[in-house]
Design a protein around this motif. Structure first.
Motif, PDB file in Angstrom:
ATOM      1  N   UNK A 292       0.792  -1.129  -0.204  1.00  0.00           N
ATOM      2  CA  UNK A 292      -0.019  -0.046  -0.071  1.00  0.00           C
ATOM      3  C   UNK A 292       0.893   1.107   0.156  1.00  0.00           C
ATOM      4  N   UNK A 293       0.310   2.321  -0.483  1.00  0.00           N
ATOM      5  CA  UNK A 293       1.031   3.469  -0.621  1.00  0.00           C
ATOM      6  C   UNK A 293       0.230   4.657  -0.366  1.00  0.00           C
TER       7      UNK A 293
ATOM      8  N   UNK B  97       4.422  -2.978   3.041  1.00  0.00           N
ATOM      9  CA  UNK B  97       3.641  -4.226   2.936  1.00  0.00           C
ATOM     10  C   UNK B  97       2.705  -4.525   3.954  1.00  0.00           C
ATOM     11  N   UNK B  98       1.694  -5.033   3.667  1.00  0.00           N
ATOM     12  CA  UNK B  98       0.384  -5.299   4.520  1.00  0.00           C
ATOM     13  C   UNK B  98      -0.148  -6.719   4.213  1.00  0.00           C
TER      14      UNK B  98
ATOM     15  N   UNK C 226      -2.293  -7.397   9.421  1.00  0.00           N
ATOM     16  CA  UNK C 226      -1.034  -6.809  10.016  1.00  0.00           C
ATOM     17  C   UNK C 226      -0.248  -5.891   9.051  1.00  0.00           C
ATOM     18  N   UNK C 227      -0.313  -4.625   9.681  1.00  0.00           N
ATOM     19  CA  UNK C 227       0.418  -3.451   8.948  1.00  0.00           C
ATOM     20  C   UNK C 227       1.811  -3.401   9.326  1.00  0.00           C
TER      21      UNK C 227
ATOM     22  N   UNK D  45       7.611  -0.752  16.130  1.00  0.00           N
ATOM     23  CA  UNK D  45       7.776  -1.890  17.149  1.00  0.00           C
ATOM     24  C   UNK D  45       7.275  -3.319  16.578  1.00  0.00           C
ATOM     25  N   UNK D  46       6.784  -3.152  15.262  1.00  0.00           N
ATOM     26  CA  UNK D  46       6.332  -4.569  14.847  1.00  0.00           C
ATOM     27  C   UNK D  46       7.437  -5.107  14.143  1.00  0.00           C
ATOM     28  N   UNK D  47       7.684  -6.534  14.250  1.00  0.00           N
ATOM     29  CA  UNK D  47       8.805  -7.277  13.671  1.00  0.00           C
ATOM     30  C   UNK D  47       8.115  -8.583  13.273  1.00  0.00           C
TER      31      UNK D  47
END
Length: 132
Positions: A91-92, A100-101, A114-115, A120-122
């Protein structure tokens, strides 16, 4: 031991039916049903004792106790779960750029978005022994 609490009210009793026609502070509805109540000149001070009901204790499982200990505002936690990628796209949006989602499916069949742009998301691949 639970200490009893007390509430003090001023009550004006009706001269016709001997029921309360005015209560201050107005916490309950007066019991007088007369069309034109005749309140006394002076109020009667009534003190009512309240014994609070003790809260029922509920046994916690070890897991629930651990989670309640973590449930504090501002506490840093790491949430992980394994899932299978159902869909993925790029997504842009204007200020956040391209990212990437994913839509993933957990083993219990639930789907989650999941965005990857969340701080903090890995996201990482599961170990080779767990992939199909």
């Amino acid at each position: 031991m639970i200490e009893p609490a007390e509430s003090t009210y001023q009550v004006w009793y009706c001269k016709q039916c001997d029921q309360a026609c005015k209560i201050h502070p107005p916490t309950v509805k007066p019991s007088c049903r007369c069309a034109t109540p005749l309140p006394g000149l002076r109020p009667t001070t009534v003190t009512q004792m309240h014994t609070p009901q003790p809260k029922r204790l509920q046994a916690l499982t070890d897991e629930e106790g651990r989670l309640r200990a973590l449930a504090r505002k501002g506490r840093r936690v790491r949430v992980t779960f394994e899932a299978e990628v159902a869909e993925a796209w790029i997504s842009s949006s204007g200020s956040s750029g391209r990212r990437v989602q994913f839509i993933v499916t957990t083993p219990d069949g639930r789907r989650h978005v999941v965005d990857s742009g969340l701080p903090g998301l890995h996201i990482e691949a599961a170990s080779d022994g767990e992939q199909e």
